[in-house]
Design an enzyme around this catalytic site. Structure first.
Site, PDB file in Angstrom:
ATOM      1  N   CYS A   1       0.839  -1.198   0.000  1.00  0.00           N
ATOM      2  CA  CYS A   1       0.000   0.000   0.000  1.00  0.00           C
ATOM      3  C   CYS A   1       0.880   1.257   0.000  1.00  0.00           C
ATOM      4  CB  CYS A   1      -0.994  -0.028   1.155  1.00  0.00           C
ATOM      5  SG  CYS A   1      -2.364   1.147   0.938  1.00  0.00           S
TER       6      CYS A   1
ATOM      7  N   HIS B   1      -3.668  -4.877  -0.335  1.00  0.00           N
ATOM      8  CA  HIS B   1      -3.210  -5.451   0.929  1.00  0.00           C
ATOM      9  C   HIS B   1      -3.214  -6.968   0.832  1.00  0.00           C
ATOM     10  CE1 HIS B   1      -3.196  -1.827   3.544  1.00  0.00           C
ATOM     11  NE2 HIS B   1      -4.087  -1.390   2.666  1.00  0.00           N
TER      12      HIS B   1
ATOM     13  N   GLU C   1      -2.377  -9.045   3.048  1.00  0.00           N
ATOM     14  CA  GLU C   1      -2.841  -9.595   4.329  1.00  0.00           C
ATOM     15  C   GLU C   1      -4.361  -9.585   4.450  1.00  0.00           C
ATOM     16  OE1 GLU C   1      -2.436  -5.171   5.230  1.00  0.00           O
ATOM     17  OE2 GLU C   1      -1.494  -6.651   3.907  1.00  0.00           O
TER      18      GLU C   1
END
Length: 216
Positions: free
Chosen positions: A88, A196, A198
């Site tokens: 990001c 992202h 994650e």
């Protein structure tokens, strides 16, 4: 092997660390995941991850407040060639400069700048938030960190600014959001994702696992 996730007060570090730990565990890798604000730890790490949430200038200032961290990053990533992943705003900081609330210097690793998203369709909301389909370039599909991703790979985005690269060969993937938006950049031992990993479920875990075994 040690993976250093840099803590400069600009990211959901718990979520990132848990995703890296899970990806390593599921891939059967004995990786030590360390969240750190220490330049000395980064210098010794085998892989480096720079997350980031918030405004470009704030993130750059936060990174600069960590004693010796920018020099450590240049040493480890540019001089020693260790694998690096920016996430990001961590990806955006790889650029020459950011134009969010003024002009701010980046790390200067990717020729380009970070500017406000400007979709062709005025009905599209800013920030660009949610799931979007990745379009990998030929180089992106062949990249070791990306080549196992499914053809219909969706990733999770939250951003109002995007990277505009001076050279197209560093753009490994894009998404369509009222026009072409850079989603993945990379050169040499560096790769960055605007999305992202994650938060991107199986696609994100696959990307992280590939990063953990990448030998550029």
């Amino acid at each position: 092997m040690t993976v250093a996730i840099i803590d400069y007060r600009s990211g959901n570090l718990r979520s990132a660390a848990k995703a890296f730990e899970r990806a390593a565990r599921e891939a059967g890798l004995d990786e030590k995941i360390v969240v750190t604000d220490s330049a000395a730890v980064v210098r010794k790490a085998d892989r480096v991850v720079l997350p980031g949430v918030g405004a470009f200038g704030d993130c750059r200032a936060g990174l600069g407040r960590l004693d010796g961290m920018i020099d450590a990053l240049d040493e480890v990533v540019l001089n020693k060639g260790r694998p690096f992943l920016g996430i990001c705003v961590g990806m955006q900081l790889m650029a020459d400069r950011g134009l969010e609330y003024g002009e701010h210097p980046g790390l200067g690793w990717i020729d380009g700048e970070v500017r406000a998203l400007a979709p062709d369709d005025p009905s599209l909301k800013i920030p660009h938030m949610g799931w979007n389909r990745l379009e990998l370039s030929d180089r992106g599909r062949a990249h070791p960190v990306l080549r196992t991703l499914p053809t219909e790979a969706y990733a999770y985005f939250v951003h109002s600014y995007a990277m505009y690269c001076a050279h197209d060969d560093v753009v490994l993937g894009t998404v369509d959001y009222g026009g072409r938006v850079v989603a993945i950049v990379g050169r040499n031992n560096m790769i960055g994702t605007q999305f992202h990993p994650e938060k991107s479920q199986r696609v994100g875990l696959a990307l992280i696992a590939n990063f953990l075994t990448w030998l550029p």
